[in-house]
Motif scaffolding. Structure first.
Motif, short mmCIF file in Angstrom:
data_model
loop_
_atom_site.label_atom_id
_atom_site.label_comp_id
_atom_site.label_asym_id
_atom_site.label_seq_id
_atom_site.Cartn_x
_atom_site.Cartn_y
_atom_site.Cartn_z
N GLN A 20 0.83 -1.21 0.00
CA GLN A 20 0.00 0.00 0.00
C GLN A 20 0.87 1.27 0.00
O GLN A 20 0.57 2.25 -0.66
N MET A 21 1.97 1.19 0.74
CA MET A 21 2.90 2.34 0.77
C MET A 21 3.43 2.64 -0.63
O MET A 21 3.48 3.77 -1.06
N THR A 22 3.83 1.58 -1.31
CA THR A 22 4.37 1.74 -2.66
C THR A 22 3.30 2.28 -3.60
O THR A 22 3.55 3.18 -4.40
N ASN A 24 0.64 4.01 -2.75
CA ASN A 24 0.37 5.42 -2.39
C ASN A 24 1.39 6.33 -3.05
O ASN A 24 1.05 7.38 -3.58
N GLU A 25 2.66 5.91 -2.99
CA GLU A 25 3.74 6.73 -3.54
C GLU A 25 3.52 6.91 -5.05
O GLU A 25 3.65 8.00 -5.58
N TYR A 28 0.48 9.29 -5.56
CA TYR A 28 0.83 10.69 -5.25
C TYR A 28 1.75 11.27 -6.32
O TYR A 28 1.60 12.42 -6.73
N ILE B 17 4.13 5.30 9.07
CA ILE B 17 4.82 5.65 7.82
C ILE B 17 3.80 6.05 6.76
O ILE B 17 3.98 7.01 6.04
N ILE B 18 2.67 5.29 6.69
CA ILE B 18 1.63 5.61 5.70
C ILE B 18 1.04 6.99 5.96
O ILE B 18 0.84 7.80 5.05
N GLN B 21 3.57 9.57 5.02
CA GLN B 21 3.64 9.64 3.55
C GLN B 21 2.48 10.47 3.00
O GLN B 21 2.66 11.34 2.15
N CYS B 25 2.96 14.10 1.14
CA CYS B 25 2.53 14.27 -0.25
C CYS B 25 1.47 15.36 -0.35
O CYS B 25 1.49 16.17 -1.29
N MET B 29 1.81 18.77 -2.54
CA MET B 29 0.77 19.17 -3.50
C MET B 29 0.20 20.55 -3.14
O MET B 29 -0.01 21.38 -4.02
#
Lengths: 129, 133
Positions: A20-22, A24-25, A28, B17-18, B21, B25, B29
């Motif tokens: 999910q982190m990947t 999300n990145e 974004y 971390i999520i 993140q 972001c 933005m």
């Protein structure tokens, strides 16, 4: 055996979060790239005094090239008649975003609920003389 | 039990971390958006030139119209991020520039230990150029 079962269950959960982190990145990064490209598109529209078809197709191919999203999933619309200096030019860019959540089947998320549209809708001041 | 504790610890860490993140972001933005808004405001305001002065070959901004145009440009951005943003417009007739400074407030981090008192701001300067006719 008990340890193995718990470890597998834990690993699945942890892997899902990592994925999910990947994801999300990626999403974004896509949105930031789209914002930047729309800004460039807006600068051209301002100089030309309208949203030209060449500018539209250029934006579509640039977004597609930068994000990997298919050209058919990107729609661009806006003021098509020329506006003189000081007037307003409106534009709307809509891009389909798929795969918002990772492992949708694991969490019971349907394909329809796992996609959305990123929409940039605004207007700018014309500088066309 | 050991596995459960380790898993919970990893899940908590990954959640942090999520969230970090997502906040970072969003901040990137919003900062980009704020810069675009400031550019748009400066441009809209700089296009309001006093026609009488322009006919004499001087650049003199019509500040009242310029400010209302800039306010209108600011109002086009309906994101909640801009509800607490304060801005300032400075017209300089000598250099033919309009400067918009936006005070964006503090970075909005969800995690309490990442919050700080550093205030963010963005600036845009637009120089009016006489068209080559």
């Amino acid at each position: 055996m008990k340890n193995l079962i718990t470890a597998i269950a834990s690993l699945v959960l942890i892997m899902t979060m990592l994925m999910q982190m990947t994801l999300n990145e990626r999403n974004y990064t896509r949105m930031i790239a789209i914002d930047q490209l729309v800004n460039n598109f807006k600068e051209v529209a301002r100089e030309e005094g309208l949203v030209s078809s060449a500018n539209k197709s250029n934006l579509i191919s640039e977004i597609s090239g930068a994000t990997g999203i298919g050209e058919k999933d990107i729609t661009v619309s806006g003021t098509s008649s020329r506006v003189n200096r000081g007037g307003k030019i409106s534009y709307k860019v809509s891009v389909k975003m798929d795969k918002i959540y990772t492992a949708p089947a694991f969490f019971g998320i349907s394909k329809e609920k796992n996609e959305g549209r990123y929409v940039v809708e605004n207007s700018t001041t014309s500088e066309y003389i | 039990m050991k596995n459960l504790i380790v898993t919970i610890a990893i899940v908590v860490l990954a959640s942090n971390i999520i969230v970090y993140q997502k906040d970072t972001c969003n901040l990137v933005m919003n900062m980009n958006q704020a810069k675009n808004v400031a550019d748009e405001m400066a441009r809209s305001a700089a296009l309001c030139i006093d026609e009488k002065s322009l006919a004499d070959g001087n650049i003199k901004f019509n500040k009242t119209t310029g400010k209302s145009r800039a306010k209108e440009a600011f109002g086009r951005y309906k994101s909640s991020f801009f509800s607490n943003v304060k801005y300032d417009i400075a017209f300089d007739d000598d250099s033919g520039t309009v400067k918009v400074t936006m005070n964006l407030g503090k970075a909005n981090y969800s995690l309490a230990y990442l919050r700080n008192n550093k205030k963010l701001k963005t600036t845009s300067i637009y120089e009016y150029a006489l068209p080559n006719l």
